[in-house]
Design an enzyme around this catalytic site. Sequence first.
Site, PDB file in Angstrom:
ATOM      1  N   ARG A 115     -15.862  13.815 -35.112  1.00  0.00           N
ATOM      2  CA  ARG A 115     -14.679  13.002 -34.814  1.00  0.00           C
ATOM      3  C   ARG A 115     -14.138  12.473 -36.126  1.00  0.00           C
ATOM      4  O   ARG A 115     -14.877  11.869 -36.903  1.00  0.00           O
ATOM      5  CB  ARG A 115     -15.024  11.839 -33.887  1.00  0.00           C
ATOM      6  CG  ARG A 115     -13.921  10.792 -33.861  1.00  0.00           C
ATOM      7  CD  ARG A 115     -14.041   9.791 -32.748  1.00  0.00           C
ATOM      8  NE  ARG A 115     -13.759  10.398 -31.463  1.00  0.00           N
ATOM      9  CZ  ARG A 115     -13.379   9.698 -30.385  1.00  0.00           C
ATOM     10  NH1 ARG A 115     -13.273   8.386 -30.444  1.00  0.00           N
ATOM     11  NH2 ARG A 115     -13.144  10.307 -29.251  1.00  0.00           N
ATOM     12  N   HIS A 142      -7.388  16.677 -29.347  1.00  0.00           N
ATOM     13  CA  HIS A 142      -8.569  16.116 -28.661  1.00  0.00           C
ATOM     14  C   HIS A 142      -8.969  17.079 -27.522  1.00  0.00           C
ATOM     15  O   HIS A 142      -8.843  16.756 -26.341  1.00  0.00           O
ATOM     16  CB  HIS A 142      -8.225  14.735 -28.107  1.00  0.00           C
ATOM     17  CG  HIS A 142      -9.429  13.898 -27.739  1.00  0.00           C
ATOM     18  ND1 HIS A 142     -10.733  14.326 -27.929  1.00  0.00           N
ATOM     19  CD2 HIS A 142      -9.520  12.659 -27.181  1.00  0.00           C
ATOM     20  CE1 HIS A 142     -11.564  13.373 -27.511  1.00  0.00           C
ATOM     21  NE2 HIS A 142     -10.855  12.367 -27.058  1.00  0.00           N
ATOM     22  N   GLN A 145     -11.433  16.230 -24.497  1.00  0.00           N
ATOM     23  CA  GLN A 145     -10.858  15.305 -23.517  1.00  0.00           C
ATOM     24  C   GLN A 145     -10.126  16.073 -22.417  1.00  0.00           C
ATOM     25  O   GLN A 145     -10.270  15.784 -21.224  1.00  0.00           O
ATOM     26  CB  GLN A 145      -9.878  14.356 -24.224  1.00  0.00           C
ATOM     27  CG  GLN A 145      -9.133  13.420 -23.276  1.00  0.00           C
ATOM     28  CD  GLN A 145     -10.059  12.413 -22.620  1.00  0.00           C
ATOM     29  OE1 GLN A 145     -10.824  11.755 -23.302  1.00  0.00           O
ATOM     30  NE2 GLN A 145      -9.998  12.292 -21.305  1.00  0.00           N
ATOM     31  N   ASP A 238      -1.867   7.169 -22.504  1.00  0.00           N
ATOM     32  CA  ASP A 238      -2.871   6.894 -23.543  1.00  0.00           C
ATOM     33  C   ASP A 238      -2.386   5.660 -24.299  1.00  0.00           C
ATOM     34  O   ASP A 238      -1.247   5.203 -24.093  1.00  0.00           O
ATOM     35  CB  ASP A 238      -2.973   8.129 -24.464  1.00  0.00           C
ATOM     36  CG  ASP A 238      -4.044   7.994 -25.559  1.00  0.00           C
ATOM     37  OD1 ASP A 238      -4.880   7.065 -25.465  1.00  0.00           O
ATOM     38  OD2 ASP A 238      -4.029   8.806 -26.506  1.00  0.00           O
ATOM     39  N   CYS A 282      -7.201   8.712 -20.845  1.00  0.00           N
ATOM     40  CA  CYS A 282      -8.414   9.137 -21.548  1.00  0.00           C
ATOM     41  C   CYS A 282      -9.355   7.966 -21.824  1.00  0.00           C
ATOM     42  O   CYS A 282     -10.560   8.164 -21.993  1.00  0.00           O
ATOM     43  CB  CYS A 282      -8.046   9.830 -22.846  1.00  0.00           C
ATOM     44  SG  CYS A 282      -7.008   8.821 -23.918  1.00  0.00           S
ATOM     45  N   ARG A 321     -16.310  13.687 -19.118  1.00  0.00           N
ATOM     46  CA  ARG A 321     -16.457  13.967 -20.554  1.00  0.00           C
ATOM     47  C   ARG A 321     -17.859  14.515 -20.838  1.00  0.00           C
ATOM     48  O   ARG A 321     -18.042  15.391 -21.672  1.00  0.00           O
ATOM     49  CB  ARG A 321     -16.226  12.694 -21.387  1.00  0.00           C
ATOM     50  CG  ARG A 321     -14.831  12.088 -21.329  1.00  0.00           C
ATOM     51  CD  ARG A 321     -13.761  13.021 -21.836  1.00  0.00           C
ATOM     52  NE  ARG A 321     -14.116  13.590 -23.122  1.00  0.00           N
ATOM     53  CZ  ARG A 321     -14.087  12.913 -24.296  1.00  0.00           C
ATOM     54  NH1 ARG A 321     -13.661  11.685 -24.341  1.00  0.00           N
ATOM     55  NH2 ARG A 321     -14.432  13.512 -25.426  1.00  0.00           N
TER      56      ARG A 321
HETATM   57  N1   CP Z   1     -11.486   9.198 -24.507  1.00  0.00           N
HETATM   58  C1   CP Z   1     -12.245   9.072 -25.610  1.00  0.00           C
HETATM   59  O1   CP Z   1     -12.311   9.938 -26.463  1.00  0.00           O
HETATM   60  O2   CP Z   1     -12.925   7.905 -25.663  1.00  0.00           O
HETATM   61  P1   CP Z   1     -13.791   7.384 -26.902  1.00  0.00           P
HETATM   62  O3   CP Z   1     -12.815   7.035 -28.013  1.00  0.00           O
HETATM   63  O4   CP Z   1     -14.487   6.167 -26.372  1.00  0.00           O
HETATM   64  O5   CP Z   1     -14.731   8.458 -27.321  1.00  0.00           O
HETATM   65  N1  NVA Z   2      -4.962   8.709 -28.981  1.00  0.00           N
HETATM   66  C1  NVA Z   2      -6.153   7.900 -29.011  1.00  0.00           C
HETATM   67  C2  NVA Z   2      -7.208   8.534 -28.174  1.00  0.00           C
HETATM   68  C3  NVA Z   2      -8.495   7.768 -28.084  1.00  0.00           C
HETATM   69  C4  NVA Z   2      -9.505   8.468 -27.246  1.00  0.00           C
HETATM   70  C5  NVA Z   2      -6.621   7.714 -30.435  1.00  0.00           C
HETATM   71  O1  NVA Z   2      -6.612   8.688 -31.194  1.00  0.00           O
HETATM   72  O2  NVA Z   2      -6.985   6.591 -30.797  1.00  0.00           O
END
Ligand code: CP
Ligand code: NVA
Length: 336
Positions: A115, A142, A145, A238, A282, A321
């Site tokens: 990540r 992502h 997701q 989101d 998400c 997930r």
């Molecule tokens: N939806 C998602 O990716 O959540 P986190 O940021 O908690 O991993």
């Molecule tokens: N768009 C958001 C998604 C978090 C799961 C971010 O990147 O912070």
Amino acid sequence: MVKLNLDLGLRGRSLLALAEISDAQMLGLVDLAIQLKARKKAQEHLDNPLLRGKNLCLVFEKSSTRTRCAGTVAARDEGASVEYLGRGDIHLGKKESVEDTARVLGRMFDGILFRGFAHATAETLAREARVPVWNGLTDTWHPTQILADLQTMKEHFGTLEDLKVVFVGDGRNNVCNSLLVGCAKAGIDVVDCCPPALSPAPEVLAVAREAAERNGSRVEVVHDPGEAVAEANVVYTDVWVSMGEESRFDERLHLLEPYRVDMALMRRTGQLAHDGVIFLHCLPAFHNTETELTRRLGPLEVTDDVFEAPFSKVFDEAENRMHTIKAILLASLAAP
Ligand code: CP
Ligand code: NVA
């Protein structure tokens, strides 16, 4: 015994973006996740863990609740061991180049869940580590997701055919980008409803539209929320400010205020009366007064009544997930 179809042609492969795999492979991962959910419910994974002896690492430059826990539980369920390497734990990109870190991790681990910020970092990791790297979110995409979102839709509607998905909000963020591509690959009509200033990048739209054309579905960008959600089966939103963009907060609040998902917007789908629509997010979500921000400003992207409504499937989505990340780990690493 739950039958698993692990043979998706993904063995040994990374997954950085949905466009890298075929439509059938993506749908195969969704089906595998459904099988794995049943297998876990029956506790069959305890008798025959499929990743015994594998070592995985989670390299996370950004915070995470779901992705980190999903990766950890998925790996442990299948007998693998997991090491979490957060920002500050390793030298990545500071005292050591991404290339060198990748080459070291690849000598020790069988796979890496990453990540981070720049998508290029994920690409470098995958190229240099020479073990599968799975994208657990970058600034651009992502993918894991959206596999969970598709699983949630399939479980709820029984099919992914003849669905209309509408994303309302920051129409150029990582989740929206992957949703456009994932829906198009699944043959789902998808609408990106956003302020003009937050429209998707032309190259993202091009990838999604190419997939939609192949599958006889449509990808649209619409700026009026009421018009966009008409006849929607899924309304998705989101956060308005993604991780790494905190300095844009005031500007985003101003742009996205008219795009909050509330009951009035859900009614505009015309689907509430006959249970034809679900709400997805998400997560994490700014919907209540439990955070410092929402105590001050009220709900941001979604109101509490929508978030807590029976048609809101956000916690099924969060659980999925884990099953979808497990599907990716097994399709990449389980022995044939
Ligand atoms: N939806 C998602 O990716 O959540 P986190 O940021 O908690 O991993
Ligand atoms: N768009 C958001 C998604 C978090 C799961 C971010 O990147 O912070």
